[in-house]
Design a protein around this motif. Structure first.
Motif, PDB file in Angstrom:
ATOM      1  N   VAL A   1      98.009  18.838  -6.137  1.00 25.48           N
ATOM      2  CA  VAL A   1      99.236  19.249  -5.458  1.00 25.48           C
ATOM      3  C   VAL A   1      99.047  19.120  -3.950  1.00 25.48           C
ATOM      4  O   VAL A   1      98.042  19.579  -3.406  1.00 25.48           O
ATOM      5  N   ILE A   2     100.010  18.484  -3.287  1.00 20.09           N
ATOM      6  CA  ILE A   2     100.001  18.407  -1.832  1.00 20.09           C
ATOM      7  C   ILE A   2     101.311  18.987  -1.327  1.00 20.09           C
ATOM      8  O   ILE A   2     102.388  18.591  -1.777  1.00 20.09           O
TER       9      ILE A   2
ATOM     10  N   GLY B   1     111.938  23.559   4.965  1.00 22.20           N
ATOM     11  CA  GLY B   1     111.248  23.252   3.719  1.00 22.20           C
ATOM     12  C   GLY B   1     110.052  22.348   3.915  1.00 22.20           C
ATOM     13  O   GLY B   1     109.814  21.813   5.004  1.00 22.20           O
ATOM     14  N   ARG B   2     109.301  22.191   2.848  1.00 26.48           N
ATOM     15  CA  ARG B   2     108.102  21.349   2.834  1.00 26.48           C
ATOM     16  C   ARG B   2     108.120  20.497   1.572  1.00 26.48           C
ATOM     17  O   ARG B   2     108.309  21.002   0.471  1.00 26.48           O
ATOM     18  N   ARG B   3     107.934  19.191   1.744  1.00 21.42           N
ATOM     19  CA  ARG B   3     107.869  18.283   0.593  1.00 21.42           C
ATOM     20  C   ARG B   3     106.638  18.607  -0.235  1.00 21.42           C
ATOM     21  O   ARG B   3     105.596  18.952   0.295  1.00 21.42           O
TER      22      ARG B   3
ATOM     23  N   GLU C   1     103.291  12.161  -7.242  1.00 25.76           N
ATOM     24  CA  GLU C   1     104.734  11.986  -7.403  1.00 25.76           C
ATOM     25  C   GLU C   1     105.489  13.104  -6.699  1.00 25.76           C
ATOM     26  O   GLU C   1     105.138  14.275  -6.833  1.00 25.76           O
ATOM     27  N   ALA C   2     106.535  12.729  -5.954  1.00 22.53           N
ATOM     28  CA  ALA C   2     107.368  13.723  -5.286  1.00 22.53           C
ATOM     29  C   ALA C   2     108.082  14.555  -6.345  1.00 22.53           C
ATOM     30  O   ALA C   2     108.676  14.012  -7.277  1.00 22.53           O
TER      31      ALA C   2
ATOM     32  N   ALA D   1     105.376  21.667 -13.768  1.00 21.68           N
ATOM     33  CA  ALA D   1     104.406  20.590 -14.010  1.00 21.68           C
ATOM     34  C   ALA D   1     103.303  21.018 -14.976  1.00 21.68           C
ATOM     35  O   ALA D   1     102.382  20.253 -15.242  1.00 21.68           O
ATOM     36  N   GLY D   2     103.383  22.256 -15.481  1.00 18.67           N
ATOM     37  CA  GLY D   2     102.369  22.720 -16.416  1.00 18.67           C
ATOM     38  C   GLY D   2     101.074  23.156 -15.747  1.00 18.67           C
ATOM     39  O   GLY D   2     100.035  23.248 -16.401  1.00 18.67           O
ATOM     40  N   LEU D   3     101.134  23.431 -14.454  1.00 14.90           N
ATOM     41  CA  LEU D   3      99.958  23.887 -13.718  1.00 14.90           C
ATOM     42  C   LEU D   3     100.012  25.405 -13.576  1.00 14.90           C
ATOM     43  O   LEU D   3     101.078  26.008 -13.726  1.00 14.90           O
TER      44      LEU D   3
END
Length: 76
Positions: A7-8, A17-19, A25-26, A43-45
């Motif tokens: 994750v970034i 906001g922050r992307r 993948e975005a 995302a299942g994290l």
């Protein structure tokens, strides 16, 4: 072997906001920690509040998990 976090969270944008990308993948724009946790869950994290401090899970660019408004600390 170099393993970067899946994750970034990118620096705060001028419009707010922050992307966020997951596995390259975005996945959306977060406007606070709750949004990041929702994106992780989708995302299942792990979507627990301690996940935001896990450097093996999230790379914070341009400020940490409490920086949301062009570098100003989030007051939540």
């Amino acid at each position: 072997m170099d393993r970067s976090p899946p994750v970034i969270v990118f620096p705060p944008e001028s419009g707010g906001g922050r992307r966020v990308t997951i596995r390259g993948e975005a996945v959306g724009t977060a406007h606070g920690l709750f949004d990041v946790l929702e994106l992780l869950h989708s995302a299942g994290l792990p979507a627990v509040d301690t996940a935001v401090d896990d450097p093996e899970l999230i790379e914070w660019r341009g400020g940490g998990p409490y920086d949301w408004n062009d570098g100003e600390a989030d007051e939540r």
